[in-house]
Design a protein around this motif. Structure first.
Motif, PDB file in Angstrom:
ATOM      1  N   ALA A 279      -6.344   2.459  14.642  1.00 22.92           N
ATOM      2  CA  ALA A 279      -6.913   3.564  15.288  1.00 22.92           C
ATOM      3  C   ALA A 279      -5.887   4.534  15.324  1.00 22.92           C
ATOM      4  O   ALA A 279      -6.071   5.972  15.470  1.00 22.92           O
ATOM      5  CB  ALA A 279      -7.760   3.303  16.734  1.00 22.92           C
ATOM      6  N   ASP A 280      -4.649   4.220  15.961  1.00 22.91           N
ATOM      7  CA  ASP A 280      -3.493   5.164  16.442  1.00 22.91           C
ATOM      8  C   ASP A 280      -3.070   5.898  15.054  1.00 22.91           C
ATOM      9  O   ASP A 280      -2.411   7.133  15.172  1.00 22.91           O
ATOM     10  CB  ASP A 280      -2.502   4.371  16.902  1.00 22.91           C
ATOM     11  N   LEU A 281      -3.247   5.448  13.726  1.00 20.00           N
ATOM     12  CA  LEU A 281      -2.739   5.951  12.808  1.00 20.00           C
ATOM     13  C   LEU A 281      -3.831   6.901  11.927  1.00 20.00           C
ATOM     14  O   LEU A 281      -3.674   7.604  11.235  1.00 20.00           O
ATOM     15  CB  LEU A 281      -2.058   4.856  11.493  1.00 20.00           C
ATOM     16  N   ASN A 282      -4.975   6.670  12.283  1.00 19.24           N
ATOM     17  CA  ASN A 282      -6.175   7.372  11.843  1.00 19.24           C
ATOM     18  C   ASN A 282      -6.046   8.936  12.035  1.00 19.24           C
ATOM     19  O   ASN A 282      -6.349   9.455  13.290  1.00 19.24           O
ATOM     20  CB  ASN A 282      -7.545   7.032  12.385  1.00 19.24           C
ATOM     21  N   GLY A 283      -5.608   9.609  11.146  1.00 14.16           N
ATOM     22  CA  GLY A 283      -5.464  11.247  11.209  1.00 14.16           C
ATOM     23  C   GLY A 283      -3.949  11.470  11.840  1.00 14.16           C
ATOM     24  O   GLY A 283      -3.923  12.796  11.986  1.00 14.16           O
ATOM     25  N   ASN A 284      -3.218  10.643  12.020  1.00 11.43           N
ATOM     26  CA  ASN A 284      -1.837  10.940  12.871  1.00 11.43           C
ATOM     27  C   ASN A 284      -0.931  10.624  11.909  1.00 11.43           C
ATOM     28  O   ASN A 284      -0.857   9.533  11.278  1.00 11.43           O
ATOM     29  CB  ASN A 284      -1.948  10.138  14.249  1.00 11.43           C
ATOM     30  N   GLN A 311      14.233  13.062   8.427  1.00  9.74           N
ATOM     31  CA  GLN A 311      13.394  13.773   7.921  1.00  9.74           C
ATOM     32  C   GLN A 311      12.083  13.033   8.036  1.00  9.74           C
ATOM     33  O   GLN A 311      12.069  11.992   7.243  1.00  9.74           O
ATOM     34  CB  GLN A 311      13.437  14.394   6.660  1.00  9.74           C
ATOM     35  N   ALA A 312      11.384  12.998   8.973  1.00  9.04           N
ATOM     36  CA  ALA A 312      10.033  12.270   9.077  1.00  9.04           C
ATOM     37  C   ALA A 312       9.230  12.558   7.818  1.00  9.04           C
ATOM     38  O   ALA A 312       8.919  13.968   7.882  1.00  9.04           O
ATOM     39  CB  ALA A 312       9.317  12.701  10.528  1.00  9.04           C
ATOM     40  N   ARG A 313       8.352  11.861   7.310  1.00 13.95           N
ATOM     41  CA  ARG A 313       7.450  12.012   6.097  1.00 13.95           C
ATOM     42  C   ARG A 313       6.517  11.009   6.139  1.00 13.95           C
ATOM     43  O   ARG A 313       6.695   9.776   6.725  1.00 13.95           O
ATOM     44  CB  ARG A 313       8.401  12.068   4.901  1.00 13.95           C
ATOM     45  N   ALA A 314       5.365  11.129   5.485  1.00 14.44           N
ATOM     46  CA  ALA A 314       4.507  10.131   5.279  1.00 14.44           C
ATOM     47  C   ALA A 314       4.881   9.188   4.302  1.00 14.44           C
ATOM     48  O   ALA A 314       5.651   9.281   3.314  1.00 14.44           O
ATOM     49  CB  ALA A 314       3.123  11.037   4.509  1.00 14.44           C
ATOM     50  N   LEU A 315       4.595   7.910   4.949  1.00 17.87           N
ATOM     51  CA  LEU A 315       5.076   6.822   3.981  1.00 17.87           C
ATOM     52  C   LEU A 315       3.783   5.897   3.501  1.00 17.87           C
ATOM     53  O   LEU A 315       2.711   6.294   3.830  1.00 17.87           O
ATOM     54  CB  LEU A 315       5.743   5.676   4.858  1.00 17.87           C
ATOM     55  N   ALA A 316       3.878   4.858   2.825  1.00 17.21           N
ATOM     56  CA  ALA A 316       2.955   4.218   2.258  1.00 17.21           C
ATOM     57  C   ALA A 316       2.300   3.469   3.658  1.00 17.21           C
ATOM     58  O   ALA A 316       2.859   3.092   4.658  1.00 17.21           O
ATOM     59  CB  ALA A 316       3.387   2.763   1.563  1.00 17.21           C
ATOM     60  N   PRO A 317       0.937   3.565   3.606  1.00 13.03           N
ATOM     61  CA  PRO A 317      -0.029   2.921   4.824  1.00 13.03           C
ATOM     62  C   PRO A 317       0.563   1.515   5.417  1.00 13.03           C
ATOM     63  O   PRO A 317       0.760   1.331   6.425  1.00 13.03           O
ATOM     64  CB  PRO A 317      -1.234   2.897   4.324  1.00 13.03           C
TER      65      PRO A 317
END
Length: 422
Positions: A279-284, A311-317
Motif C-alpha cells: 500500500a505504501d508503494l502504490n503510486g508513490n 539520484q533517486a529513481r524508479a527501480l524494479a518493483p
C-alpha cells in the motif's frame, strides 16, 4: 529361410508399463503388418501346393494339413506373440506349428516356403538357443523327410540340401541381429521409463518447491505487514486502557492511531490478495513511501529521520518491496525492543551499481550471536537473497542496532540519441 523379416519386431520385446496407452498403441500398429505378412505367405504357399506336380491325393492331403496352421495362429499364436517371449504357451505354439508344417512340407516340397512365416516367429517367441533349434528343424527336417519319402535324384537332393543350409545360416545371422535389436530396444524402454519417472519426480518436487516458496513469501509478507499492524493495535489498546481514566485526549489520539493502523492493515491485506504492490508503494516513489513509514513512528521521542543520497529513481518493483519491507521490519523491532526514547534513522543511498538501505537506532541493542526464535531477521536476509542482495545486522548490548541491506542494481540504460527512432 527368413528373407523378409520386418524390422519393427524389436519393439515386441519391450515391456509395456501398466496403463501405457502410447506403447500399447504403437505395438498394435506395428503388429498388424505381421498378420498381413503371415496371411500372404500362407496364401502363397497354398497356391504353390495347388500348382505342384504331385498327385492330387498328395496335394489334397498336404493342403488339408496346412490349412490348420492358419486357425492355430489366429486362435493361439497371435496371443502368444502379443504376450511375450519364452513363455510355456510360446513353446506350445511353436511345437504345434512345426508339427503342422513338417508333414505337408515333406509331402510337397513347395510348401517349405511357409518357413518364411514361421522362422521370424521362432525368434520372436524363443530364446536364441531354442530359436536356432526350431529354425534348424524347420529347414532340415522337411528336406530330409522329403528325400526319404520320395527318393529323388541326387542332384535334386544336393540343391535342396544346399538351399536348406544357406537358409539356416541366413536365419542364424539375421536372427541374432534381431535378438540384439530387441535387447537394445528393451534397454531403451527401461531407460525411457526411468527418465519419465525422473521427470515426474522432478515435476512433483518442483511443484512442492514452488508451493513452499510461495508459503515462505506469504509468511514474510504477513509478518512484515499484518502481524506488525496487529502488534501495533495491541500496544495502542493497552495505551488506551491506561489513559481512559486519567488522559481522555491521549486516549482519543491513540484511538485515531488504531483506526489509521486498521485501515493500513486492510489496505495491505487487499494488496496481498490482489498480488499488487504494498500500500505504501502504490503510486508513490520509494523515498516517499519511507517518509510515510517514518511519519507513522513519530513525531515524538521515537521520531524517525529519512536521508536520501544519490539520484533517486524508479527501480524494479521487487527491489523497492525488499527495501520497504526491510525498513518496516527494522522499525517494528525498534519500537518493540529498542526501549523508551530510542531514535531511529533511515539512510537510502543510490548509486549506479547498488542501492544501500541502512536503519540505525539508538536503543539498548542485543547480542547478535545469541539464538533467536523470531522470524524477522531470517526473513529479512531471505528477502535480500531473493533479489541477489545481502543483509547484515550489527548490534551489541547498550550500543544500538544497525540493519544494512545491499541490493545490486542493473546498469542504467543509456539515453537515446536525439531524433533516433523509438
Amino acid at each position: 529361410m527368413s528373407a523378409d523379416l520386418p524390422v519393427e519386431e524389436p519393439a515386441r520385446r519391450v515391456s509395456r508399463p501398466a496403463g501405457g496407452a502410447r506403447e500399447t498403441d504403437a505395438w498394435d500398429r506395428s503388429f498388424r503388418p505381421w498378420d498381413l505378412y503371415f496371411g500372404v505367405v500362407w496364401a502363397v504357399t497354398l497356391i504353390f501346393t495347388i500348382a505342384a506336380p504331385n498327385s492330387a491325393p498328395v496335394r489334397a492331403t498336404a493342403f488339408t494339413l496346412f490349412l490348420l496352421l492358419a486357425p492355430w495362429y489366429v486362435w493361439f499364436g497371435r496371443a502368444e506373440l502379443m504376450r511375450g517371449p519364452d513363455s510355456r504357451g510360446a513353446l506350445v505354439y511353436i511345437y504345434v506349428a512345426i508339427g503342422l508344417f513338417v508333414p505337408p512340407a515333406v509331402l510337397v516340397g513347395e510348401m517349405r516356403s511357409a518357413a518364411f512365416a514361421l522362422v521370424p516367429q521362432c525368434f520372436m517367441l524363443l530364446s536364441m538357443s531354442r530359436a536356432m533349434w526350431a529354425v534348424g528343424v524347420l529347414n532340415a527336417v522337411p528336406v530330409i523327410g522329403w528325400a526319404l519319402w520320395w527318393r529323388p535324384e541326387g542332384e535334386a537332393i544336393f540343391f535342396n540340401a544346399l538351399f536348406a543350409v544357406v537358409s539356416l545360416a541366413f536365419s542364424a545371422v539375421l536372427g541374432s541381429w534381431i535378438i540384439r535389436i530387441i535387447e537394445q530396444s528393451a534397454e531403451r524402454a527401461e531407460l525411457i521409463a526411468e527418465l519419465e519417472a525422473s521427470r515426474e519426480k522432478v515435476s512433483r518436487l518442483s511443484a512442492e518447491r514452488g508451493a513452499l516458496a510461495e508459503r515462505e513469501r506469504m509468511s514474510r509478507e504477513i509478518h512484515d505487514t499484518l502481524a506488525q499492524g496487529f502488534t501495533s493495535l495491541l500496544m495502542l489498546v493497552q495505551a488506551v486502557d491506561s489513559e481512559l481514566e486519567r488522559d481522555l485526549p491521549g486516549a482519543r489520539r491513540h484511538l485515531d492511531l488504531m483506526a489509521d493502523t486498521a485501515r493500513r492493515n486492510l489496505a495491505e491485506a487487499r494488496a496481498l490478495v490482489a498480488g499488487g504492490a504494498p500500500a505504501d508503494l502504490n503510486g508513490n516513489s520509494l523515498p516517499d513511501a519511507l517518509r510515510r513509514l517514518a511519519a507513522r513512528h513519530g513525531p515524538g521521542p521515537a521520531e524517525v529521520s529519512v536521508e536520501v543520497t544519490g539520484q533517486a529513481r524508479a527501480l524494479a518493483p521487487a527491489l523497492e518491496v525488499v527495501a520497504l519491507r526491510t525498513c518496516q521490519e527494522a522499525l517494528s523491532n525498534t519500537a518493540r525492543h529498542a526501549g523508551a526514547g530510542a531514535r531511529a534513522a533511515i539512510s537510502l543511498a543510490y548509486s549506479d551499481a547498488a542501492l544501500c538501505v541502512r536503519i540505525r537506532d539508538t536503543g539498548c541493542g542485543f547480542d547478535v550471536s545469541a539464538p533467536s526464535g523470531g522470524y524477522g531477521l531470517s526473513g529479512l536476509r531471505a528477502r535480500a537473497a531473493e533479489v541477489g542482495g545481502s543483509a547484515e545486522v550489527r548490534s551489541a548490548p547498550g550500543d544500538g542496532t544497525l540493519v544494512a541491506v545491499h541490493l545490486p542494481l542493473p546498469p542504467p540504460s543509456p539515453p537515446s540519441p536525439t531524433g533516433s527512432p523509438a
